[in-house]
Design a protein around this motif. Structure first.
Motif, mmCIF file in Angstrom:
data_model
loop_
_atom_site.group_PDB
_atom_site.id
_atom_site.type_symbol
_atom_site.label_atom_id
_atom_site.label_comp_id
_atom_site.label_asym_id
_atom_site.label_seq_id
_atom_site.Cartn_x
_atom_site.Cartn_y
_atom_site.Cartn_z
ATOM 1 N N LEU A 104 59.359 -102.523 95.474
ATOM 2 C CA LEU A 104 60.760 -102.286 95.144
ATOM 3 C C LEU A 104 61.602 -103.563 95.213
ATOM 4 N N LEU A 105 61.231 -104.478 96.103
ATOM 5 C CA LEU A 105 61.973 -105.738 96.222
ATOM 6 C C LEU A 105 61.918 -106.556 94.941
ATOM 7 N N PHE A 106 60.801 -106.435 94.221
ATOM 8 C CA PHE A 106 60.624 -107.220 92.993
ATOM 9 C C PHE A 106 60.532 -106.313 91.771
ATOM 10 N N SER A 107 61.146 -105.158 91.845
ATOM 11 C CA SER A 107 61.036 -104.189 90.754
ATOM 12 C C SER A 107 61.629 -104.716 89.440
ATOM 13 N N LYS A 108 62.764 -105.399 89.528
ATOM 14 C CA LYS A 108 63.386 -105.927 88.309
ATOM 15 C C LYS A 108 62.503 -106.970 87.642
ATOM 16 N N GLU A 109 61.950 -107.870 88.456
ATOM 17 C CA GLU A 109 61.080 -108.911 87.915
ATOM 18 C C GLU A 109 59.808 -108.319 87.315
ATOM 19 N N LEU A 110 59.237 -107.332 88.006
ATOM 20 C CA LEU A 110 58.012 -106.697 87.515
ATOM 21 C C LEU A 110 58.267 -105.942 86.213
ATOM 22 N N TYR A 111 59.443 -105.325 86.117
ATOM 23 C CA TYR A 111 59.789 -104.638 84.876
ATOM 24 C C TYR A 111 59.962 -105.645 83.734
ATOM 25 N N PHE A 112 60.577 -106.785 84.028
ATOM 26 C CA PHE A 112 60.761 -107.841 83.037
ATOM 27 C C PHE A 112 59.401 -108.345 82.543
ATOM 28 N N ILE A 113 58.463 -108.548 83.482
ATOM 29 C CA ILE A 113 57.127 -109.022 83.127
ATOM 30 C C ILE A 113 56.410 -107.988 82.258
ATOM 31 N N ALA A 114 56.580 -106.718 82.597
ATOM 32 C CA ALA A 114 55.956 -105.657 81.808
ATOM 33 C C ALA A 114 56.523 -105.610 80.397
ATOM 34 N N TYR A 115 57.798 -105.924 80.274
ATOM 35 C CA TYR A 115 58.457 -105.904 78.973
ATOM 36 C C TYR A 115 57.976 -107.064 78.108
ATOM 37 N N ASP A 116 57.955 -108.279 78.662
ATOM 38 C CA ASP A 116 57.491 -109.454 77.915
ATOM 39 C C ASP A 116 57.116 -110.553 78.909
ATOM 40 N N GLU A 117 55.829 -110.740 79.121
ATOM 41 C CA GLU A 117 55.357 -111.688 80.122
ATOM 42 C C GLU A 117 55.705 -113.123 79.756
ATOM 43 N N GLU A 118 55.615 -113.475 78.481
ATOM 44 C CA GLU A 118 55.900 -114.849 78.060
ATOM 45 C C GLU A 118 57.369 -115.205 78.244
ATOM 46 N N ALA A 125 59.336 -113.834 80.373
ATOM 47 C CA ALA A 125 59.548 -113.889 81.816
ATOM 48 C C ALA A 125 59.162 -115.258 82.371
ATOM 49 N N LYS A 126 58.069 -115.843 81.859
ATOM 50 C CA LYS A 126 57.651 -117.180 82.299
ATOM 51 C C LYS A 126 58.703 -118.217 81.939
ATOM 52 N N VAL A 127 59.197 -118.131 80.719
ATOM 53 C CA VAL A 127 60.217 -119.084 80.258
ATOM 54 C C VAL A 127 61.501 -118.941 81.069
ATOM 55 N N SER A 128 61.780 -117.730 81.533
ATOM 56 C CA SER A 128 63.000 -117.468 82.299
ATOM 57 C C SER A 128 62.907 -117.953 83.745
ATOM 58 N N GLY A 129 61.763 -118.462 84.133
ATOM 59 C CA GLY A 129 61.622 -119.011 85.475
ATOM 60 C C GLY A 129 61.050 -118.050 86.497
ATOM 61 N N ILE A 130 60.662 -116.868 86.061
ATOM 62 C CA ILE A 130 60.064 -115.902 86.979
ATOM 63 C C ILE A 130 58.635 -116.332 87.297
#
Length: 265
Positions: A147-161, A163-168
């Motif tokens: 749950l602490l990283f739910s937003k980031e994990l959802y972002f990665i699920a949406y588009d991993e590439e 997410a990488k460019v965004s600094g995650i």
């Protein structure tokens, strides 16, 4: 109906079952969105290796299941990221290999008995108070991490590439996700069984996705479906002397079919 709660083993089973339903449904949402549904089956078979080692060597099977499942999860993510292997290919290799190793260990150790059978298909009778404490403590840690990283994990699920460019820190979070899933699966095989836990993790989310209501509501619907399935499955298991894991899975499959019928248009 409430008479089944007069028995201590049913009280323990319901507590453990509700915790597992919560953990499996929430983590399953991220797994399904990543199109990584088969990882639950693969890690369940890997956890079975830990159970086999525990039974043969005299260690706690549940602790060994958690350890082996985590190692397998890291191996899956490492092979996928470092060697650019297809995810489904890596999962297929680990799934078949883990099951083969478990069968060989058990056959050599002569431990293919009712204890292992309960881990394969689940058994409400096998849930001890120590198991409830273990599931509660490590389940809370796993769920909090998710749950602490739910937003980031959802972002990665949406588009991993993207997410990488965004600094995650995509790689680190991927390892976190598979580790959490590994822990949850290993903790769940006592009640649901290693051959059936994948259904409890994946099917509630797929059922919830049929309603097309957004991420947060999907998690809530998935959670409700999982809790209802576990509660119904354990009740039917008690009154009709059915295997708990299989009965829970049949309940969740029934709800899935209903969700398809409701949303067929």
């Amino acid at each position: 109906m409430l008479e089944m709660f007069e028995y201590d083993f049913m009280q323990r089973a319901f507590i453990a079952g509700m915790i597992i339903a919560t953990l499996a449904s929430i983590s399953g949402t991220f797994v399904v969105l990543r199109r990584y549904s088969m990882i639950s089956e693969t890690l369940a078979h890997s956890a079975l290796v830990g159970v086999a080692v525990g039974l043969v060597a005299g260690f706690n099977p549940l602790w060994m299941a958690v350890l082996v499942a985590i190692i397998s999860a890291w191996l899956i993510e490492y092979l996928r990221s470092e060697f650019s292997l297809y995810s489904d290919a890596v999962l297929a290799i680990l799934l078949s290999g883990s099951l083969a190793i478990a069968v060989i260990i058990v056959s050599l150790g002569g431990a293919f008995n009712n204890s292992l059978f309960s881990y394969l298909f689940g058994s409400i009778l096998s849930v001890s108070i120590e198991d409830v404490y273990t599931i509660s403590i490590f389940g809370t840690i796993a769920l909090t991490s998710l749950l602490l990283f739910s937003k980031e994990l959802y972002f990665i699920a949406y588009d991993e590439e993207v997410a990488k460019v965004s600094g995650i820190k995509v790689r680190l979070l991927n390892f976190l996700l598979v580790s959490v899933v590994a822990v949850i699966i290993a903790l769940s095989i006592r009640v649901v069984g290693s051959l059936l836990i994948g259904a409890l993790m994946v099917i509630p989310t797929i059922s919830a996705l049929q309603f097309k209501v957004g991420f947060l509501k999907t998690i809530i619907i998935s959670l409700v479906i999982a809790l209802l399935s576990v509660g119904s499955g354990m009740t039917l298991s008690f009154y009709f002397s059915l295997p708990s894991g299989a009965t829970i899975v049949l309940c969740v499959l029934t709800i899935f079919i209903v969700s398809l019928l409701i949303n067929r248009k």
